[in-house]
Design a protein around this motif. Structure first.
Motif, PDB file in Angstrom:
ATOM      1  N   VAL A 138      -4.419  11.873  -6.101  1.00  0.00           N
ATOM      2  CA  VAL A 138      -4.577  10.578  -5.431  1.00  0.00           C
ATOM      3  C   VAL A 138      -3.661  10.496  -4.213  1.00  0.00           C
ATOM      4  O   VAL A 138      -4.073  10.022  -3.149  1.00  0.00           O
ATOM      5  CB  VAL A 138      -4.289   9.422  -6.412  1.00  0.00           C
ATOM      6  CG1 VAL A 138      -4.210   8.089  -5.674  1.00  0.00           C
ATOM      7  CG2 VAL A 138      -5.381   9.361  -7.478  1.00  0.00           C
ATOM      8  N   LEU A 139      -2.429  10.989  -4.322  1.00  0.00           N
ATOM      9  CA  LEU A 139      -1.509  10.959  -3.187  1.00  0.00           C
ATOM     10  C   LEU A 139      -2.042  11.781  -2.017  1.00  0.00           C
ATOM     11  O   LEU A 139      -1.959  11.364  -0.855  1.00  0.00           O
ATOM     12  CB  LEU A 139      -0.137  11.482  -3.627  1.00  0.00           C
ATOM     13  CG  LEU A 139       0.696  10.528  -4.490  1.00  0.00           C
ATOM     14  CD1 LEU A 139       1.967  11.227  -4.972  1.00  0.00           C
ATOM     15  CD2 LEU A 139       1.054   9.264  -3.712  1.00  0.00           C
ATOM     16  N   ILE A 140      -2.603  12.966  -2.326  1.00  0.00           N
ATOM     17  CA  ILE A 140      -3.133  13.811  -1.253  1.00  0.00           C
ATOM     18  C   ILE A 140      -4.366  13.162  -0.620  1.00  0.00           C
ATOM     19  O   ILE A 140      -4.528  13.173   0.605  1.00  0.00           O
ATOM     20  CB  ILE A 140      -3.468  15.213  -1.788  1.00  0.00           C
ATOM     21  CG1 ILE A 140      -2.162  15.944  -2.144  1.00  0.00           C
ATOM     22  CG2 ILE A 140      -4.247  16.011  -0.752  1.00  0.00           C
ATOM     23  CD1 ILE A 140      -2.360  17.319  -2.705  1.00  0.00           C
ATOM     24  N   ALA A 141      -5.235  12.576  -1.436  1.00  0.00           N
ATOM     25  CA  ALA A 141      -6.433  11.923  -0.894  1.00  0.00           C
ATOM     26  C   ALA A 141      -6.045  10.756   0.005  1.00  0.00           C
ATOM     27  O   ALA A 141      -6.645  10.549   1.070  1.00  0.00           O
ATOM     28  CB  ALA A 141      -7.322  11.439  -2.034  1.00  0.00           C
ATOM     29  N   LEU A 142      -5.039   9.996  -0.400  1.00  0.00           N
ATOM     30  CA  LEU A 142      -4.602   8.865   0.414  1.00  0.00           C
ATOM     31  C   LEU A 142      -3.905   9.332   1.694  1.00  0.00           C
ATOM     32  O   LEU A 142      -3.887   8.612   2.700  1.00  0.00           O
ATOM     33  CB  LEU A 142      -3.653   7.972  -0.398  1.00  0.00           C
ATOM     34  CG  LEU A 142      -4.282   7.212  -1.576  1.00  0.00           C
ATOM     35  CD1 LEU A 142      -3.218   6.442  -2.337  1.00  0.00           C
ATOM     36  CD2 LEU A 142      -5.390   6.280  -1.103  1.00  0.00           C
ATOM     37  N   GLY A 143      -3.363  10.538   1.662  1.00  0.00           N
ATOM     38  CA  GLY A 143      -2.682  11.066   2.831  1.00  0.00           C
ATOM     39  C   GLY A 143      -3.576  11.783   3.818  1.00  0.00           C
ATOM     40  O   GLY A 143      -3.137  12.137   4.927  1.00  0.00           O
ATOM     41  N   LEU A 144      -4.837  11.991   3.477  1.00  0.00           N
ATOM     42  CA  LEU A 144      -5.741  12.703   4.378  1.00  0.00           C
ATOM     43  C   LEU A 144      -5.876  12.064   5.762  1.00  0.00           C
ATOM     44  O   LEU A 144      -6.014  12.787   6.758  1.00  0.00           O
ATOM     45  CB  LEU A 144      -7.138  12.823   3.732  1.00  0.00           C
ATOM     46  CG  LEU A 144      -7.296  13.897   2.657  1.00  0.00           C
ATOM     47  CD1 LEU A 144      -8.698  13.853   2.071  1.00  0.00           C
ATOM     48  CD2 LEU A 144      -7.014  15.276   3.220  1.00  0.00           C
ATOM     49  N   PRO A 145      -5.864  10.724   5.890  1.00  0.00           N
ATOM     50  CA  PRO A 145      -5.968  10.130   7.236  1.00  0.00           C
ATOM     51  C   PRO A 145      -4.848  10.558   8.189  1.00  0.00           C
ATOM     52  O   PRO A 145      -4.971  10.399   9.398  1.00  0.00           O
ATOM     53  CB  PRO A 145      -5.907   8.623   6.956  1.00  0.00           C
ATOM     54  CG  PRO A 145      -6.469   8.477   5.588  1.00  0.00           C
ATOM     55  CD  PRO A 145      -5.956   9.689   4.854  1.00  0.00           C
ATOM     56  N   LEU A 146      -3.763  11.114   7.665  1.00  0.00           N
ATOM     57  CA  LEU A 146      -2.654  11.560   8.499  1.00  0.00           C
ATOM     58  C   LEU A 146      -2.789  13.023   8.893  1.00  0.00           C
ATOM     59  O   LEU A 146      -1.903  13.577   9.537  1.00  0.00           O
ATOM     60  CB  LEU A 146      -1.326  11.358   7.748  1.00  0.00           C
ATOM     61  CG  LEU A 146      -1.045   9.927   7.265  1.00  0.00           C
ATOM     62  CD1 LEU A 146       0.258   9.887   6.472  1.00  0.00           C
ATOM     63  CD2 LEU A 146      -0.996   8.959   8.441  1.00  0.00           C
ATOM     64  N   THR A 147      -3.904  13.670   8.511  1.00  0.00           N
ATOM     65  CA  THR A 147      -4.124  15.089   8.776  1.00  0.00           C
ATOM     66  C   THR A 147      -5.318  15.262   9.722  1.00  0.00           C
ATOM     67  O   THR A 147      -6.017  14.298  10.045  1.00  0.00           O
ATOM     68  CB  THR A 147      -4.418  15.837   7.462  1.00  0.00           C
ATOM     69  OG1 THR A 147      -5.752  15.495   7.031  1.00  0.00           O
ATOM     70  CG2 THR A 147      -3.422  15.455   6.383  1.00  0.00           C
ATOM     71  N   PRO A 148      -5.590  16.503  10.164  1.00  0.00           N
ATOM     72  CA  PRO A 148      -6.787  16.739  10.983  1.00  0.00           C
ATOM     73  C   PRO A 148      -8.088  16.405  10.263  1.00  0.00           C
ATOM     74  O   PRO A 148      -9.128  16.260  10.916  1.00  0.00           O
ATOM     75  CB  PRO A 148      -6.699  18.245  11.291  1.00  0.00           C
ATOM     76  CG  PRO A 148      -5.247  18.569  11.189  1.00  0.00           C
ATOM     77  CD  PRO A 148      -4.730  17.694  10.101  1.00  0.00           C
ATOM     78  N   PHE A 149      -8.050  16.283   8.948  1.00  0.00           N
ATOM     79  CA  PHE A 149      -9.259  15.964   8.187  1.00  0.00           C
ATOM     80  C   PHE A 149      -9.248  14.493   7.786  1.00  0.00           C
ATOM     81  O   PHE A 149      -9.490  14.129   6.644  1.00  0.00           O
ATOM     82  CB  PHE A 149      -9.352  16.851   6.945  1.00  0.00           C
ATOM     83  CG  PHE A 149      -9.426  18.308   7.272  1.00  0.00           C
ATOM     84  CD1 PHE A 149     -10.618  18.887   7.655  1.00  0.00           C
ATOM     85  CD2 PHE A 149      -8.283  19.105   7.226  1.00  0.00           C
ATOM     86  CE1 PHE A 149     -10.680  20.240   7.975  1.00  0.00           C
ATOM     87  CE2 PHE A 149      -8.333  20.450   7.547  1.00  0.00           C
ATOM     88  CZ  PHE A 149      -9.533  21.021   7.926  1.00  0.00           C
ATOM     89  N   SER A 150      -8.973  13.637   8.735  1.00  0.00           N
ATOM     90  CA  SER A 150      -8.850  12.207   8.439  1.00  0.00           C
ATOM     91  C   SER A 150     -10.226  11.569   8.254  1.00  0.00           C
ATOM     92  O   SER A 150     -11.239  12.084   8.721  1.00  0.00           O
ATOM     93  CB  SER A 150      -8.094  11.502   9.558  1.00  0.00           C
ATOM     94  OG  SER A 150      -8.824  11.573  10.770  1.00  0.00           O
ATOM     95  N   TYR A 151     -10.250  10.470   7.560  1.00  0.00           N
ATOM     96  CA  TYR A 151     -11.450   9.657   7.418  1.00  0.00           C
ATOM     97  C   TYR A 151     -11.056   8.211   7.708  1.00  0.00           C
ATOM     98  O   TYR A 151      -9.884   7.839   7.591  1.00  0.00           O
ATOM     99  CB  TYR A 151     -12.062   9.779   6.015  1.00  0.00           C
ATOM    100  CG  TYR A 151     -11.116   9.393   4.897  1.00  0.00           C
ATOM    101  CD1 TYR A 151     -11.015   8.078   4.454  1.00  0.00           C
ATOM    102  CD2 TYR A 151     -10.316  10.353   4.265  1.00  0.00           C
ATOM    103  CE1 TYR A 151     -10.153   7.721   3.423  1.00  0.00           C
ATOM    104  CE2 TYR A 151      -9.446  10.007   3.246  1.00  0.00           C
ATOM    105  CZ  TYR A 151      -9.372   8.691   2.828  1.00  0.00           C
ATOM    106  OH  TYR A 151      -8.515   8.332   1.825  1.00  0.00           O
TER     107      TYR A 151
END
Length: 472
Positions: free
Chosen positions: A195-208
């Protein structure tokens, strides 16, 4: 008194499947007082947050992108009412699911038609849980290869054998407390990380963004994703097997024993409703856990794998899925993913072995092979299946070696059996559940909606199996 007789008497005195006046306990009131009595849902969550989430849901996100996000939410929510209603019957009667399924007419020889269909489900689950063992073996093999290439047959075989033997050794005692605590640890570890990684995806090149999420809530199924969608609906959230084995864990926790035998009194009805409310809290907590876990896996598949055209398949499933982590956090995260994958897939194995051992034993009891009420004979057969099932699952994986396909086959069969489970739930509600224990009007509406959605799933699954793809 002989030693054997003494053991039998001692087992019967604390048998959670035997309702006696001595076993009665007053139900707690409120969340704080109820918390120590929760637990069956954690075992169920350990089973759910595993094959469906890591394999089927992530694969669907990789294949379809965000467009099926709505299906993820519905698949976790829609089946809960059926699960709760069957558990209500169990608390009222002290009987597990397969004993109830066997009562639903018509009978085919010595077996009820629902249990006959359950046998078909169980056979398909040999493939699905075999896929779980295979996925876990692949994760261990990549982390620590033994005998050659990480995904080569020798290393996979060695790790599969280690997992099967290790699972048997750990679970042979079939202690409820051990199973519950182990499930809780495994669920917490990987759900929190994911869950932490999924919530952090917007801060990466693979943001949603919000647009992706809103688009995913449109009720559409793209062509080419129907088979995976049906399998995911059947396997994520509460599946037919989880709905079934949840009743065994409610019994072993003590809900029915603490309620006591139905003497027709208002006191009994009050106690029963009290323990049913505890079961509601247990089911709600598990729903929160596996819903967030499912959403996290789907978002990672849709955001990271889908744009790159990566879809998990074959023994390379673990390598493909690890891209979720390595592409987001860097190569160092591969070890983090492998440990997490072992935890999430291992949690499914941890819950599946004792759960299926109880269901197989209950099936044999309905066929007259043993007396289910005899705690000594029941434990003997449960231990037999605790040894036999992991070996069968391991052989299935080594023979097929395609975890994704194996899991999806189990998912489709689960979707079909869900319809039979719904029929059984309504039959038992009408014929055996004390009307004083029925849920309120709001719950009755939810049960109708849940049942209708599951019926549509069954029809849709059958059409898909025969190549009739509606809207495909």
């Amino acid at each position: 008194m002989s030693d054997t007789t003494g053991k039998a008497a001692g087992a019967a005195a604390t048998d959670p499947y035997a309702l006696t006046p001595e076993g009665i306990k007053e139900p707690p009131v409120g969340w704080r007082a109820s918390f120590r009595y929760l637990g069956p849902g954690l075992i169920m969550s350990a089973s759910i947050v595993g094959s469906g989430e890591l394999i089927a849901t992530t694969a669907l996100g990789a294949q379809a992108g965000f467009v099926l996000l709505w299906l993820v939410i519905i698949s976790t929510l829609v089946k809960v009412a059926v699960q709760v209603e069957l558990a209500r019957w169990t608390i009222a009667t002290g009987e597990p699911a397969l004993s109830g399924y066997d009562k639903v007419p018509p009978r085919i020889g010595r077996i009820g038609w629902v249990n006959l269909l359950w046998i078909v489900l169980a056979l398909s689950k040999l493939l699905q849980v075999g896929g779980i063992i295979g996925g876990t073996a692949a994760a261990f093999s990549i982390l620590l290869p033994l005998g050659g290439d990480p995904l080569g047959f020798p290393s996979l075989t060695i790790w599969t054998c280690i997992l099967a033997v290790g699972s048997i050794a750990l679970l042979y005692s079939n202690s409820y407390t051990l199973i519950e605590r182990g499930a809780a640890v495994l669920v917490v570890i990987f759900t929190a990380i994911t869950v932490l990684i999924a919530l952090g995806l917007p801060l990466t090149p693979f943001s949603y963004g919000a647009g992706d999420l809103v688009g995913g809530l449109a009720f559409l199924i793209p062509a080419g994703a129907i088979g995976a969608a049906v399998a995911m609906f059947g396997i994520t959230g509460v599946g037919a097997d989880e709905i079934t084995f949840y009743t065994y864990w409610c019994l072993e926790k003590g809900y029915a024993r603490w309620t006591g035998p139905n003497d027709g009194s208002e006191e009994w009805a009050r106690r029963a409703n009290g323990w049913i409310r505890v079961m509601y809290k247990d089911a709600f907590l598990s729903w929160v856990i596996y819903t967030f876990g499912t959403l996290a896996f789907y978002l990672m598949g849709a955001a990271v794998l889908h744009p790159q055209g990566l879809v998990p398949s074959g023994n390379g499933m673990i390598t493909t899925l690890s891209r979720i982590y390595t592409d987001t956090l860097g190569e160092w995260a591969s070890v983090l993913f492998l440990i997490g994958a072992i935890a999430v897939l291992g949690s499914t194995m941890w819950a599946a072995i004792p759960s299926w051992s109880r269901m197989y034993t209950n099936l044999l009891a309905t066929l007259g092979v043993l007396d289910w009420k005899d705690p000594v004979a029941r434990l003997r057969w449960i231990r037999i299946f605790t040894v036999v099932l992991p070996i069968l699952w391991a052989v299935c994986f080594l023979a097929i070696q395609s975890p994704v396909i194996m899991v999806q086959i189990g998912g489709v069969t689960t979707g079909i059996f869900l319809v039979a489970a719904v029929v059984a739930v309504w039959y038992l509600r009408r014929t055996e559940t004390d009307p004083r224990l029925h849920g309120g009007q709001g719950f009755s509406v939810l049960l109708v909606v849940s049942s209708a959605a599951i019926a549509l799933l069954g029809v849709y699954t059958l059409l898909s199996v025969f190549g009739l793809e509606i809207g495909g």
